[in-house]
Design an enzyme around this catalytic site. Structure first.
Site, PDB file in Angstrom:
ATOM      1  N   GLY A   1      41.157  34.150  27.760  1.00 49.31           N
ATOM      2  CA  GLY A   1      40.922  34.597  29.129  1.00 49.31           C
ATOM      3  C   GLY A   1      41.836  35.750  29.498  1.00 49.31           C
TER       4      GLY A   1
ATOM      5  CG  ASP B   1      47.066  27.893  32.480  1.00 53.10           C
ATOM      6  OD1 ASP B   1      46.703  28.486  33.513  1.00 53.10           O
ATOM      7  OD2 ASP B   1      46.274  27.301  31.725  1.00 53.10           O
TER       8      ASP B   1
ATOM      9  NE  ARG C   1      41.408  24.308  29.719  1.00 52.92           N
ATOM     10  CZ  ARG C   1      40.121  24.116  29.955  1.00 52.92           C
ATOM     11  NH1 ARG C   1      39.646  22.885  30.069  1.00 52.92           N
ATOM     12  NH2 ARG C   1      39.299  25.144  30.081  1.00 52.92           N
TER      13      ARG C   1
ATOM     14  NE  ARG D   1      40.036  35.630  34.249  1.00 49.32           N
ATOM     15  CZ  ARG D   1      39.307  34.971  33.353  1.00 49.32           C
ATOM     16  NH1 ARG D   1      39.774  33.881  32.781  1.00 49.32           N
ATOM     17  NH2 ARG D   1      38.107  35.408  33.004  1.00 49.32           N
TER      18      ARG D   1
END
Length: 409
Positions: A16, A161, A206, A336
């Protein structure tokens, strides 16, 4: 291993997006060009594989002209990746065949190895998360074992993350938190559009609640500098965060509902920061018990878009707080896709500089601040020690102070 006089360097970005991809490419080009100018190497070719491992498998690449090396500093101003990303797992043969990256009977590892050998790659820079970098290490070992070749792999740890062991801070996470705060600074104004408004700000993450917590922290720094005029319904309390829910902490919905209803009664709105990974296992179990299929990607990761954590919590919380209207807003794509901020650029620069030196010394690894070593030195961390899923440390003083200030037990 010593580098040849002419070094063939390849780069790819994968997974990503994160606010670091363009700056990583820019700094790597800068430090390799400096190595050439300083006479540390005699010749240099820089190749970019397009769309990550997809480009490696399909042979889609471009060689960057030395004439534009100096111009690549402009990449720092760009979000996204200047060479494209994809999610490809080299050991998932079935998926690679289905997507047309390799033919029936071929193995992705062998196809990728043959491509790197054919292109004469000496150094491969992979900008990605733990999956991207551990795959690169596996590919390097495969080339050595099966073909007797050596490709130095230098990973650059990209993930918003901030959940990679043993790296203290991954690229792009700070910028994403900053941008998520900016996103909500606008979205929170919707609380004035309707009486008794419930706003859920769903933040990416996540397995780790880092980004949600850091975004909440940066947002509160923003509104603390905002002047509110007495006599109006818009107040510090109405624009504040009233709950921060992350995977590392148990969420007691009925208890939180009662607490937040009091805030709703007082301010006419409730604002919740929610990590997209919160209670995922519970939600998936409910979906599968109901006979629903939960899609997963090539790496086996659950599709969080399908699980829809924000919708799950909004349905349960709205009635508990007496909301007239509920709004779920996701800041992930906005956050992002930004260009790196000063903090991340400084971290990327240091890691890129050390990474090029490590590559020239023939030492593979994932660059980063090794928090398991004294002083957290920036070094090429052994790929065998790299893994994802690092939990956010909720005991940190700044996070405990945040919870205390918003009144969350």
């Amino acid at each position: 291993m010593s580098m040849p006089e002419h070094v063939n360097v390849a780069m790819m970005t994968s997974g990503g997006l994160a606010p670091c991809l363009s700056s990583s490419v820019a700094y790597l080009i800068e430090f390799w060009a400096n190595a050439l100018k300083d006479g540390k190497i005699k010749g240099l070719t820089i190749r970019m594989y397009i769309d990550g491992y997809k480009g490696v498998l399909t042979g889609d690449s471009v060689v960057i002209s030395p004439d534009v090396y100096d111009d690549c500093t402009s990449l720092h101003d760009l979000g996204g990746s200047p060479i494209g990303n994809s999610r490809v797992k080299l050991t998932n043969v079935k998926d690679c065949i289905a997507r047309g990256f390799v033919k029936e009977g071929e193995t992705p590892l062998e196809v990728a190895a043959q491509r790197l050998i054919a292109d004469g790659v000496n150094v491969l820079h992979t900008v990605g998360g733990d999956d991207t970098n551990t795959q690169a290490a596996e590919l390097s070992h495969y080339i050595l074992d099966k073909h007797g070749g050596k490709v130095v792999v230098i990973g650059m740890p990209k993930t918003i993350d901030n959940d990679v062991v043993p790296i203290a801070q991954t690229f792009g996470a700070d910028t994403a938190a900053e941008q998520g705060a900016v996103f909500f600074k606008n979205v929170v104004s919707e609380s004035s559009a309707n009486p008794r408004m419930l706003i859920i700000h769903e933040v990416m993450g996540r397995d780790s609640g880092y980004l949600t917590a850091a975004t909440a922290h940066k947002y509160r720094q923003l509104i603390k500098s905002q002047k509110f005029v007495p006599g109006f319904t818009t107040t510090m309390k109405s624009r504040d965060i009233h709950a921060v829910w992350i995977p590392e902490r148990t969420i007691d919905i009925p208890s939180e509902g009662a607490r937040l209803k009091n805030i709703m009664d007082e301010t006419g709105c409730v604002n919740v920061f929610l990590s997209e990974g919160s209670c995922v296992k519970q939600i998936v179990a409910e979906m599968e018990a109901a006979g629903e299929e939960v899609p997963r990607d090539a790496f086996g990761h659950i599709s969080l878009a399908k699980v829809n954590v924000g919708a799950y919590f909004s349905k349960r919380l709205a009635s508990l707080v007496g909301a007239e209207k509920t709004l779920v807003q996701k800041s992930g794509y906005f956050a992002r896709s930004a260009a790196s901020n000063d903090f991340d650029r400084d971290l990327i620069r240091k890691c890129a500089e050390a990474g090029v030196e490590s590559a020239m010394a023939g030492v593979s690894g994932c660059m980063g601040e090794d928090e398991e070593k004294e002083g957290k030195p920036i070094r090429a961390i052994e790929f065998s020690r790299i893994k994802g899923g690092k939990a956010f440390d909720v005991s940190q003083a700044w996070f405990q102070e945040l919870l205390k200030e918003v009144g969350q037990p």
